[in-house]
Design an enzyme around this catalytic site. Structure first.
Site, PDB file in Angstrom:
ATOM      1  CB  ILE A  59      -0.964  -0.024   1.227  1.00 43.46           C
ATOM      2  CG1 ILE A  59      -2.142   0.927   1.048  1.00 43.46           C
ATOM      3  CG2 ILE A  59      -0.206   0.250   2.532  1.00 43.46           C
ATOM      4  CD1 ILE A  59      -3.294   0.644   2.013  1.00 43.46           C
ATOM      5  CB  CYS A  60       1.860   3.912  -1.807  1.00 41.14           C
ATOM      6  SG  CYS A  60       0.948   4.008  -3.364  1.00 41.14           S
ATOM      7  NE  ARG A  61      -0.251  11.149  -1.782  1.00 39.46           N
ATOM      8  CZ  ARG A  61      -0.874  11.712  -2.822  1.00 39.46           C
ATOM      9  NH1 ARG A  61      -2.169  11.954  -2.775  1.00 39.46           N
ATOM     10  NH2 ARG A  61      -0.204  12.035  -3.906  1.00 39.46           N
ATOM     11  CG  MET A  87      -2.145   4.408   3.381  1.00 38.00           C
ATOM     12  SD  MET A  87      -2.834   3.155   4.512  1.00 38.00           S
ATOM     13  CE  MET A  87      -3.371   4.176   5.891  1.00 38.00           C
TER      14      MET A  87
END
Length: 108
Positions: A59-61, A87
């Site tokens: 996961i990232c932004r 996120m």
């Protein structure tokens, strides 16, 4: 075509192994409790911190960096899926988060 899946935040079980590849300041502002934090640019030298037999939810932004990380991990023999929407989607779904800065968890 990618050799790995894109999954949505609702498909992540409570016992899932989450790898967060965002930068330190993003992690400190808000992250998934229990997630492993390795910024994308540190992934190659910290690869030994990951279990190749464990399914990783990366996961990232918003999903761009995690997509690249998942592709790279799969290419190196790891089991990884990309969390679609990152996120931002996690926050929108009302999923629980924690912060390291003493403030209300948020996504930067």
């Amino acid at each position: 075509m990618s050799d790995f899946e894109n999954v949505d935040v609702d498909s992540i079980g409570a016992d899932a192994k989450v790898l967060d590849v965002r930068e330190d300041y993003e992690w400190e502002a808000g992250h998934i409790d229990g997630a492993l934090h390795i910024p994308l640019d540190q992934l190659p030298e910290r690869l030994d911190e990951l279990d190749p037999d464990e399914d990783l939810h990366v996961i990232c932004r918003t999903g761009g960096r995690s997509y690249r990380a998942a592709a790279w991990l799969v290419g190196n023999g790891y089991s990884a899926v990309n969390v679609d929407g990152g996120m931002g989607a996690w926050l929108e779904a009302g999923k629980p988060m924690v912060s390291d800065n003493g403030q209300e968890p948020t996504v930067k």
